[in-house]
Design a protein around this motif. Structure first.
Motif, PDB file in Angstrom:
ATOM      1  N   THR A   1      -9.769   3.513  12.925  1.00  0.00           N
ATOM      2  CA  THR A   1      -8.957   2.533  13.649  1.00  0.00           C
ATOM      3  C   THR A   1      -9.058   1.134  13.051  1.00  0.00           C
ATOM      4  O   THR A   1      -8.073   0.410  13.036  1.00  0.00           O
ATOM      5  N   LYS A   2     -10.233   0.765  12.546  1.00  0.00           N
ATOM      6  CA  LYS A   2     -10.352  -0.576  11.942  1.00  0.00           C
ATOM      7  C   LYS A   2      -9.504  -0.680  10.680  1.00  0.00           C
ATOM      8  O   LYS A   2      -8.850  -1.691  10.449  1.00  0.00           O
ATOM      9  N   CYS A   3      -9.516   0.370   9.879  1.00  0.00           N
ATOM     10  CA  CYS A   3      -8.700   0.390   8.666  1.00  0.00           C
ATOM     11  C   CYS A   3      -7.210   0.374   9.040  1.00  0.00           C
ATOM     12  O   CYS A   3      -6.418  -0.361   8.456  1.00  0.00           O
ATOM     13  N   PHE A   4      -6.832   1.202   9.998  1.00  0.00           N
ATOM     14  CA  PHE A   4      -5.446   1.257  10.466  1.00  0.00           C
ATOM     15  C   PHE A   4      -5.000  -0.117  10.959  1.00  0.00           C
ATOM     16  O   PHE A   4      -3.945  -0.620  10.588  1.00  0.00           O
ATOM     17  N   TRP A   5      -5.838  -0.732  11.794  1.00  0.00           N
ATOM     18  CA  TRP A   5      -5.510  -2.058  12.343  1.00  0.00           C
ATOM     19  C   TRP A   5      -5.354  -3.067  11.218  1.00  0.00           C
ATOM     20  O   TRP A   5      -4.397  -3.826  11.189  1.00  0.00           O
ATOM     21  N   ARG A   6      -6.307  -3.094  10.307  1.00  0.00           N
ATOM     22  CA  ARG A   6      -6.271  -4.074   9.218  1.00  0.00           C
ATOM     23  C   ARG A   6      -5.006  -3.898   8.370  1.00  0.00           C
ATOM     24  O   ARG A   6      -4.330  -4.858   8.035  1.00  0.00           O
ATOM     25  N   ARG A   7      -4.651  -2.656   8.080  1.00  0.00           N
ATOM     26  CA  ARG A   7      -3.497  -2.400   7.205  1.00  0.00           C
ATOM     27  C   ARG A   7      -2.165  -2.691   7.886  1.00  0.00           C
ATOM     28  O   ARG A   7      -1.276  -3.300   7.304  1.00  0.00           O
ATOM     29  N   TYR A   8      -2.001  -2.217   9.117  1.00  0.00           N
ATOM     30  CA  TYR A   8      -0.684  -2.287   9.750  1.00  0.00           C
ATOM     31  C   TYR A   8      -0.492  -3.474  10.672  1.00  0.00           C
ATOM     32  O   TYR A   8       0.628  -3.891  10.925  1.00  0.00           O
ATOM     33  N   VAL A   9      -1.569  -4.007  11.178  1.00  0.00           N
ATOM     34  CA  VAL A   9      -1.439  -5.141  12.100  1.00  0.00           C
ATOM     35  C   VAL A   9      -1.816  -6.443  11.409  1.00  0.00           C
ATOM     36  O   VAL A   9      -1.000  -7.333  11.263  1.00  0.00           O
ATOM     37  N   LYS A  10      -3.047  -6.537  10.971  1.00  0.00           N
ATOM     38  CA  LYS A  10      -3.518  -7.797  10.395  1.00  0.00           C
ATOM     39  C   LYS A  10      -2.723  -8.205   9.161  1.00  0.00           C
ATOM     40  O   LYS A  10      -2.211  -9.315   9.096  1.00  0.00           O
ATOM     41  N   GLU A  11      -2.628  -7.308   8.194  1.00  0.00           N
ATOM     42  CA  GLU A  11      -1.907  -7.652   6.966  1.00  0.00           C
ATOM     43  C   GLU A  11      -0.422  -7.863   7.239  1.00  0.00           C
ATOM     44  O   GLU A  11       0.181  -8.772   6.689  1.00  0.00           O
TER      45      GLU A  11
ATOM     46  N   ILE B   1      -3.554  -8.876  17.602  1.00  0.00           N
ATOM     47  CA  ILE B   1      -3.792  -9.483  16.291  1.00  0.00           C
ATOM     48  C   ILE B   1      -5.183 -10.101  16.167  1.00  0.00           C
ATOM     49  O   ILE B   1      -5.552 -10.587  15.106  1.00  0.00           O
ATOM     50  N   ASP B   2      -5.962 -10.060  17.228  1.00  0.00           N
ATOM     51  CA  ASP B   2      -7.323 -10.590  17.219  1.00  0.00           C
ATOM     52  C   ASP B   2      -8.263  -9.639  16.460  1.00  0.00           C
ATOM     53  O   ASP B   2      -8.222  -8.424  16.656  1.00  0.00           O
TER      54      ASP B   2
ATOM     55  N   PRO C   1      -8.613  -3.882  16.956  1.00  0.00           N
ATOM     56  CA  PRO C   1      -8.998  -2.490  16.703  1.00  0.00           C
ATOM     57  C   PRO C   1      -9.333  -1.723  17.985  1.00  0.00           C
ATOM     58  O   PRO C   1      -9.058  -0.520  18.078  1.00  0.00           O
ATOM     59  N   VAL C   2      -9.876  -2.409  18.975  1.00  0.00           N
ATOM     60  CA  VAL C   2     -10.172  -1.754  20.261  1.00  0.00           C
ATOM     61  C   VAL C   2      -8.872  -1.313  20.929  1.00  0.00           C
ATOM     62  O   VAL C   2      -8.776  -0.203  21.458  1.00  0.00           O
ATOM     63  N   LEU C   3      -7.854  -2.174  20.895  1.00  0.00           N
ATOM     64  CA  LEU C   3      -6.556  -1.809  21.471  1.00  0.00           C
ATOM     65  C   LEU C   3      -5.922  -0.639  20.725  1.00  0.00           C
ATOM     66  O   LEU C   3      -5.319   0.240  21.343  1.00  0.00           O
ATOM     67  N   VAL C   4      -6.059  -0.629  19.414  1.00  0.00           N
ATOM     68  CA  VAL C   4      -5.521   0.491  18.631  1.00  0.00           C
ATOM     69  C   VAL C   4      -6.198   1.785  19.059  1.00  0.00           C
ATOM     70  O   VAL C   4      -5.533   2.808  19.269  1.00  0.00           O
TER      71      VAL C   4
END
Length: 132
Positions: free
Chosen positions: A66-76, A37-38, A43-46
């Motif tokens: 990956t940054k978009c994927f991370w932001r959409r599915y993890v961060k949000e 969640i950091d 995004p590096v882990l994704v």
């Protein structure tokens, strides 16, 4: 929570040991939740997970952002689930049991740098909660 504390902490350590003891299974990637969640590490882990899946033969589109994927599915998704007004507190005895369990887990994952670092950071967090 208090009624089931000892059982849950023991179960958590058992899970770590079971993962380490699996004979026909190899651990490709440890993903510490706090890292996932950091903003920087997530995004590096994704990307590492995508790389591991590709190496295992899974088809993943080459143009995955990956940054978009991370932001959409993890961060949000994380922000929707986290209640920022409540902090779980444990008794001093519970913190000491957690610390002892984490130290045992640290030995169990000594051969994996990321898992070792994650558990070591948990140890530091627990130690910060204990009186001097």
């Amino acid at each position: 929570r208090d009624e089931h504390f000892d059982g849950h902490i023991s179960l958590w350590l058992d899970n770590i040991q079971q993962w380490k003891d699996l004979k026909n299974h190899s651990i490709s990637l440890y993903v510490p939740y706090e890292h996932l969640i950091d903003e920087q590490k997530g995004p590096v882990l994704v990307q590492e997970a995508i790389d591991q899946l590709r190496e295992a033969g899974h088809t993943i589109p080459a143009d995955v952002d990956t940054k978009c994927f991370w932001r959409r599915y993890v961060k949000e998704g994380t922000h929707k689930r986290i209640n920022k007004t409540y902090t779980q507190r444990f008794t001093e005895d519970q913190y000491r049991k957690i610390l002892k369990t984490l130290q045992t887990a640290l030995e169990a994952v000594a051969d994996n740098e990321r898992a070792h670092a994650a558990i070591h950071s948990y140890i530091e967090d627990v130690q910060a909660e204990l009186p001097p």
